[in-house]
Write an enzyme that holds these catalytic residues in place. Structure first.
Site, PDB file in Angstrom:
ATOM      1  N   GLY A  51       0.806  -1.213   0.000  1.00 11.65           N
ATOM      2  CA  GLY A  51       0.000   0.000   0.000  1.00 11.65           C
ATOM      3  C   GLY A  51       0.837   1.260   0.000  1.00 11.65           C
ATOM      4  N   PHE A  52       0.168   2.358   0.188  1.00 19.04           N
ATOM      5  CA  PHE A  52       0.770   3.689   0.112  1.00 19.04           C
ATOM      6  C   PHE A  52       1.896   3.866   1.130  1.00 19.04           C
ATOM      7  CE2 PHE A  52      -0.120   8.092   1.951  1.00 19.04           C
ATOM      8  CZ  PHE A  52       0.845   8.717   1.184  1.00 19.04           C
ATOM      9  N   ILE A  53       1.592   3.766   2.406  1.00 19.97           N
ATOM     10  CA  ILE A  53       2.616   3.962   3.441  1.00 19.97           C
ATOM     11  C   ILE A  53       3.540   2.756   3.504  1.00 19.97           C
ATOM     12  CG2 ILE A  53       3.023   4.307   5.901  1.00 19.97           C
ATOM     13  CD1 ILE A  53       0.371   5.804   6.045  1.00 19.97           C
ATOM     14  N   GLY A  89      -3.694  -2.098  -2.049  1.00 19.54           N
ATOM     15  CA  GLY A  89      -2.292  -1.998  -2.432  1.00 19.54           C
ATOM     16  C   GLY A  89      -2.093  -2.444  -3.872  1.00 19.54           C
ATOM     17  N   LEU A 124       0.101  -2.672   9.079  1.00 15.27           N
ATOM     18  CA  LEU A 124      -0.654  -1.649   8.363  1.00 15.27           C
ATOM     19  C   LEU A 124      -1.863  -2.221   7.632  1.00 15.27           C
ATOM     20  CD1 LEU A 124       2.400   0.163   6.692  1.00 15.27           C
ATOM     21  CD2 LEU A 124       1.275   0.804   8.809  1.00 15.27           C
ATOM     22  N   THR A 135     -12.458  -7.381   9.383  1.00 13.91           N
ATOM     23  CA  THR A 135     -11.090  -7.521   8.897  1.00 13.91           C
ATOM     24  C   THR A 135     -10.096  -6.788   9.773  1.00 13.91           C
ATOM     25  OG1 THR A 135     -11.875  -7.780   6.617  1.00 13.91           O
ATOM     26  CG2 THR A 135      -9.568  -7.127   6.927  1.00 13.91           C
ATOM     27  N   ALA A 169      -0.534   0.392  13.281  1.00 16.46           N
ATOM     28  CA  ALA A 169      -1.083   1.636  12.747  1.00 16.46           C
ATOM     29  C   ALA A 169      -2.539   1.805  13.151  1.00 16.46           C
ATOM     30  CB  ALA A 169      -0.958   1.657  11.232  1.00 16.46           C
ATOM     31  N   TYR A 216     -14.812   2.426  10.999  1.00 15.84           N
ATOM     32  CA  TYR A 216     -13.352   2.387  10.895  1.00 15.84           C
ATOM     33  C   TYR A 216     -12.719   2.826  12.211  1.00 15.84           C
ATOM     34  CZ  TYR A 216      -8.627   3.448   9.243  1.00 15.84           C
ATOM     35  OH  TYR A 216      -7.257   3.507   9.095  1.00 15.84           O
ATOM     36  N   LYS A 227     -10.342   0.585  14.733  1.00 22.76           N
ATOM     37  CA  LYS A 227      -8.990   0.983  15.117  1.00 22.76           C
ATOM     38  C   LYS A 227      -8.860   1.135  16.637  1.00 22.76           C
ATOM     39  CE  LYS A 227      -6.702   0.952  11.333  1.00 22.76           C
ATOM     40  NZ  LYS A 227      -5.558  -0.002  11.196  1.00 22.76           N
TER      41      LYS A 227
END
Length: 326
Positions: free
Chosen positions: A10-12, A36, A76, A95, A119, A151, A155
């Site tokens: 993915g991005f990070i 990703g 992540l 997930t 993260a 979300y 988290k």
């Protein structure tokens, strides 16, 4: 050092791959490629010190083996992006929570204690209207918990698992609450505002601002973010740490749109879309979000090197290069 990165395509995650391979570490990435891309890892796929596995962290049969190999783990892997969160609220919860708990359980069973960086997100602060957000603040969950907050709830559950495993199983963990990371490889199609604005400005298309645009955010370049994550992973403690990671210079979304137009030398207009039109359902936005970075700066020496203008200039140049090459 052996480094395992879940969600590393993915991005990070892919920028963390660049960082660690660049310093001579061995890296193993697992990613189901739902958001990703192999393209993010293309320059590394043939390297002997890099291994990529396409798999879902929730069901991956080799998780225990990979965890036992690792000296450091960046977790992540998650369902991310506003559009995906609104479209798949059950998947977000199932997930994100199951993946984090399974990873932490594998660390507990692996026979030794790698550094773990998990993260989280600034979303856990909920609909607060305070000034800068501190890690020791009480968190707010909106009544009836509409899908918009799934979300954040997932988290927050991940954070609770991480701190519980740290304190009862002696796993060295750092939880990072990320604030609006931007930069190369980020995609606008999942609701990320900066790549959307940049692409629209370069194309001369209207910049679509969701809501009235007065909402403000603080943005940090991913190349700075991964440097901070690297240093924080070295601070992992069995007491558990929660640390805000980001920048503390706020800008409104209207100002961001104008900045993108200016940096691109574009004549694009700005159009405002009601949230119901943009997302296809009712949406509760946060008027502003800025981190208190006192704890971060007390733990690490690194300070961001990229300004927002420099990031925008870089992204604009990359879009123009891609268009010129196509």
């Amino acid at each position: 050092m052996h480094v395992l990165i879940t969600g590393g395509a993915g991005f990070i995650g892919s920028h963390l791959v660049d960082l660690h391979l660049g310093r001579g570490d061995k890296v193993h990435v697992v990613d189901n490629l739902s958001t990703g891309s192999r393209d993010n890892l293309a320059s590394h796929l043939d390297r002997a010190d890099f291994h990529f596995t396409e798999a879902d962290i929730v069901t991956w049969p080799s998780l225990d083996e990979a965890v036992g190999w690792a000296d450091r783990i960046y977790h992540l892997a998650a369902v991310v992006g506003v559009f995906r969160v609104l479209e798949r609220p059950i998947d977000v919860m199932a997930t994100n929570i199951a993946g984090s708990e399974r990873l932490l359980r594998a660390v507990d069973h692996c026979g030794w204690r790698p550094q773990v960086l998990l993260a989280s997100s600034s979303e856990v602060y909920g609909p607060r209207v305070d000034g800068c957000l501190r890690e020791d603040m009480d968190l707010i969950v909106q009544a009836d918990a509409p899908p918009r907050w799934n979300y954040a709830i997932s988290k927050l559950a991940d954070e609770a698992f991480a701190l519980s495993y740290a304190r009862t199983k002696a796993i060295p963990v750092t939880v990072v609450r990320l604030f609006n990371t931007v930069g190369p490889r980020q995609r606008g199609r999942y609701g990320m505002v900066v790549p959307r604005f940049v692409s629209q400005a370069v194309a001369g298309d209207p910049l679509t601002v969701f809501g009235d645009g007065t909402q403000s955010r603080s943005f940090t370049d991913v190349r700075d973010t991964v440097q901070m994550l690297d240093q924080l992973a070295g601070c992992a403690t069995t007491d558990g740490l929660i640390v805000n990671v980001g920048g503390n210079h706020e800008i409104s979304i209207n100002e961001l749109a104008e900045r993108a137009i200016e940096r691109a030398g574009s004549s694009s207009p700005v159009e405002h879309l009601p949230y119901e039109v943009a997302y296809g359902q009712e949406y509760v936005d946060i008027p502003h979000r800025c981190p208190d970075l006192t704890r971060l700066h007390g733990l690490i020496e690194y300070r961001p090197q990229w300004t927002l203008d420099a990031t925008l200039d870089d992204l604009i140049a990359r879009v123009r290069h891609r268009e010129g090459a196509s």
